[in-house]
Scaffold this active site. Structure first.
Site, mmCIF file in Angstrom:
data_model
loop_
_atom_site.group_PDB
_atom_site.id
_atom_site.type_symbol
_atom_site.label_atom_id
_atom_site.label_comp_id
_atom_site.label_asym_id
_atom_site.label_seq_id
_atom_site.Cartn_x
_atom_site.Cartn_y
_atom_site.Cartn_z
ATOM 1 N N ASN A 99 0.811 -1.222 0.000
ATOM 2 C CA ASN A 99 0.000 0.000 0.000
ATOM 3 C C ASN A 99 0.844 1.273 0.000
ATOM 4 O O ASN A 99 1.700 1.458 0.864
ATOM 5 C CB ASN A 99 -0.909 -0.024 1.249
ATOM 6 N N HIS A 155 -15.296 -3.179 8.596
ATOM 7 C CA HIS A 155 -14.828 -1.937 9.232
ATOM 8 C C HIS A 155 -16.001 -1.000 9.454
ATOM 9 O O HIS A 155 -16.547 -0.463 8.493
ATOM 10 C CB HIS A 155 -13.857 -1.194 8.317
ATOM 11 N N TYR A 179 -6.976 6.698 11.592
ATOM 12 C CA TYR A 179 -7.407 5.337 11.907
ATOM 13 C C TYR A 179 -8.857 5.372 12.364
ATOM 14 O O TYR A 179 -9.542 4.373 12.381
ATOM 15 C CB TYR A 179 -6.489 4.714 12.974
ATOM 16 N N ASP A 229 -8.849 -1.280 16.665
ATOM 17 C CA ASP A 229 -7.464 -1.143 16.201
ATOM 18 C C ASP A 229 -6.866 0.139 16.778
ATOM 19 O O ASP A 229 -7.345 1.240 16.489
ATOM 20 C CB ASP A 229 -7.483 -1.074 14.661
ATOM 21 N N HIS A 233 -3.797 1.037 16.234
ATOM 22 C CA HIS A 233 -2.894 1.499 15.175
ATOM 23 C C HIS A 233 -1.585 2.066 15.715
ATOM 24 O O HIS A 233 -1.132 3.152 15.308
ATOM 25 C CB HIS A 233 -3.611 2.511 14.272
ATOM 26 N N GLU A 257 -6.138 -4.473 18.684
ATOM 27 C CA GLU A 257 -5.110 -4.638 17.649
ATOM 28 C C GLU A 257 -4.023 -3.577 17.745
ATOM 29 O O GLU A 257 -4.315 -2.405 17.998
ATOM 30 C CB GLU A 257 -5.821 -4.547 16.287
ATOM 31 N N GLU A 303 0.226 -6.950 11.172
ATOM 32 C CA GLU A 303 -0.078 -6.577 9.784
ATOM 33 C C GLU A 303 1.115 -5.937 9.078
ATOM 34 O O GLU A 303 1.135 -5.893 7.860
ATOM 35 C CB GLU A 303 -1.309 -5.669 9.708
ATOM 36 N N ARG A 332 -1.505 -11.348 12.510
ATOM 37 C CA ARG A 332 -2.200 -10.550 11.492
ATOM 38 C C ARG A 332 -1.483 -10.489 10.138
ATOM 39 O O ARG A 332 -1.769 -9.603 9.345
ATOM 40 C CB ARG A 332 -2.329 -9.105 12.014
ATOM 41 N N HIS A 391 -4.490 -9.930 7.669
ATOM 42 C CA HIS A 391 -4.758 -8.570 7.216
ATOM 43 C C HIS A 391 -5.586 -8.623 5.930
ATOM 44 O O HIS A 391 -5.321 -9.449 5.056
ATOM 45 C CB HIS A 391 -3.421 -7.873 6.954
ATOM 46 N N GLU A 435 -10.078 -10.249 8.166
ATOM 47 C CA GLU A 435 -10.482 -8.870 7.847
ATOM 48 C C GLU A 435 -10.952 -8.852 6.395
ATOM 49 O O GLU A 435 -10.332 -9.440 5.516
ATOM 50 C CB GLU A 435 -9.288 -7.936 8.027
#
Ligand code: KDG
Ligand code: MG
Length: 408
Positions: free
Chosen positions: A37, A122, A160, A215, A217, A241, A267, A288, A317, A344
């Site tokens: 990403n 989500h 997030y 999460d 993050h 998470e 992740e 993850r 992930h 996810e």
């Protein structure tokens, strides 16, 4: 049997998917996903400049040897760019193997351990009420598990838990266009004052059955993470998470010593060497990793097997940055893994994605039902791919209110 050619495509609807197609002298081809990403051109260049020229002429059935050849042969081991490129090759070789055997991949792993694999969606809200609406919509659709992220009162921004409205697409897709990152502001005190009560209110509203995930993050220090994990115990989260960055992993013991809230991490990991101690010391409950930048099916299956020895379940992930090719690879692992936890889930199901990556993997009532087509069970429409090209993007950079750079 020999690999005769391989091509890389970069682009897709709302995301720069990096798709690898490996062709063979017998007409069978395999597909892989090397999407990293907001750094998509890098695994694409690694594939094009170094790996594909070596792949031509290799026997695609020797997926283990090819994996070892690239991993050990690189000298500079690991790292998300290389592991995403190796991962795409590995997925494509497993796809070819399944097509040769005329079997879906889960059969080659050991068959199905379950009919449907539970996924989580989500839910995101600008504030708690907005979040409640978002959760309700998923619950009505039959989702059994929802990740909940919410804007924090008084905190200007934190991606997030973005206050960005979902509009008509209920899939929360982070869209950070351009090479210059957006700056997000973070305030730990406000977050810690707000989040435990918000999570308790969600439990109160939706009852005991809904699996609630949250999460963090990477935003907290280990001590703060221990405080949060302890405070949310009565809410009985499915997982908390990335409560703190997993760089100094010894400090994760602090969270365990103070709380029984299940912890999910991994992740950003790209190899078994990033998580073997966390798994062996049972400091996490869910791993993850993703089949893309953790080196493909061959490497992730090793991580899953190690996790299975230590009460650690999978929670791969599946942010929208993963293409339906790696999601298909994960659907096969999820159908098989004896220590499957949850998946996810965001990408499958949009009309544009379905047109670019046709497949028969089905989502129904919060469960993914894996396709019985040979190999990965997903295709790639090259004509459709011509509609898309590369759009540069960047993850946000987070700063505290006084300007100090913090963790995204
Ligand atoms: O590229 C980063 C995203 O994949 C990440 O921010 C999403 O944290 C994430 C998640 O749990 O899906
Ligand atoms: Mg995450």
């Amino acid at each position: 049997m020999k690999i005769s050619d391989a091509k890389v495509f970069v682009g897709g609807p709302a995301k720069n998917y990096v798709t690898l197609k490996i062709m063979t002298d017998q007409g069978i081809y395999g597909l892989g996903d090397a999407t990293l990403n907001n750094r998509e051109t890098l695994p694409a260049a690694y594939l094009q400049d170094y790996l594909i020229p070596n792949l031509i002429g290799m026997d695609p059935r020797n997926s283990e040897d090819i994996w070892q050849f690239f991993y050990r042969g690189a000298y500079f081991r690991r790292g998300p760019i290389a592991m995403a490129a190796f991962g795409a090759i590995d997925m494509a070789l497993w796809d070819i193997k399944g097509k040769l055997a005329n079997m879906p991949l889960y059969q080659l792993f050991g068959g199905k351990s379950r009919e449907g694999a539970m996924v989580y969606a989500h839910a995101t809200g600008a504030d708690l009420e907005d979040l409640m609406d978002s959760i309700s919509a998923y619950v009505e659709e039959g989702y059994k598990a929802v990740r909940v992220q919410c804007g924090i009162p008084g905190m200007p921004s934190a991606s997030y838990a973005t206050p960005e409205k979902r509009g008509n697409t209920r899939n929360y897709i982070t869209s950070y266009k351009g090479i210059q990152p957006k700056i997000e502001i973070w305030d730990t005190d406000r977050y810690l004052r707000f989040m435990p009560d918000a999570l308790a209110a969600i439990r109160e509203r939706f009852g005991p059955e809904l699996k609630i995930l949250h999460d963090v993050h990477h935003r907290l220090t280990p001590r703060e993470a221990a405080e949060l994990a302890k405070a949310v115990e009565p809410t009985r989260l499915f997982w908390l998470e990335d409560p703190t960055p997993a760089e100094n992993q010894d400090v994760l013991q602090l969270i365990r010593q103070h709380s029984t809230t299940p912890i999910a991490i991994g992740e950003v990991f790209n190899s078994i060497w990033d998580c073997n101690r966390l798994i062996e010391d049972e400091l996490i409950d869910f791993i993850r990793v993703a089949v893309t930048y953790a080196g493909g099916i061959t490497h992730v299956k090793r991580i899953v097997d190690l996790a299975g020895l230590h009460n650690v379940r999978t929670g791969f992930h599946g942010a929208p940055s993963h293409s339906p090719i790696s999601m298909a690879a994960q659907a096969h692992l999820n159908a098989w893994a004896p220590n499957f936890g949850i998946q996810e889930y965001l990408v499958l199901g949009t009309p544009e994605c379905d047109a670019l990556f046709p497949s028969n993997h089905r989502m129904e009532n919060g469960l993914v039902h894996v396709s019985d087509a040979p190999g990965l069970g997903v295709d790639f429409d090259e004509k459709e791919a011509e509609r898309y090209d590369y759009q540069p993007g960047s993850h946000p950079v987070v700063r505290l209110e006084d300007g100090t750079v913090w963790n995204y």
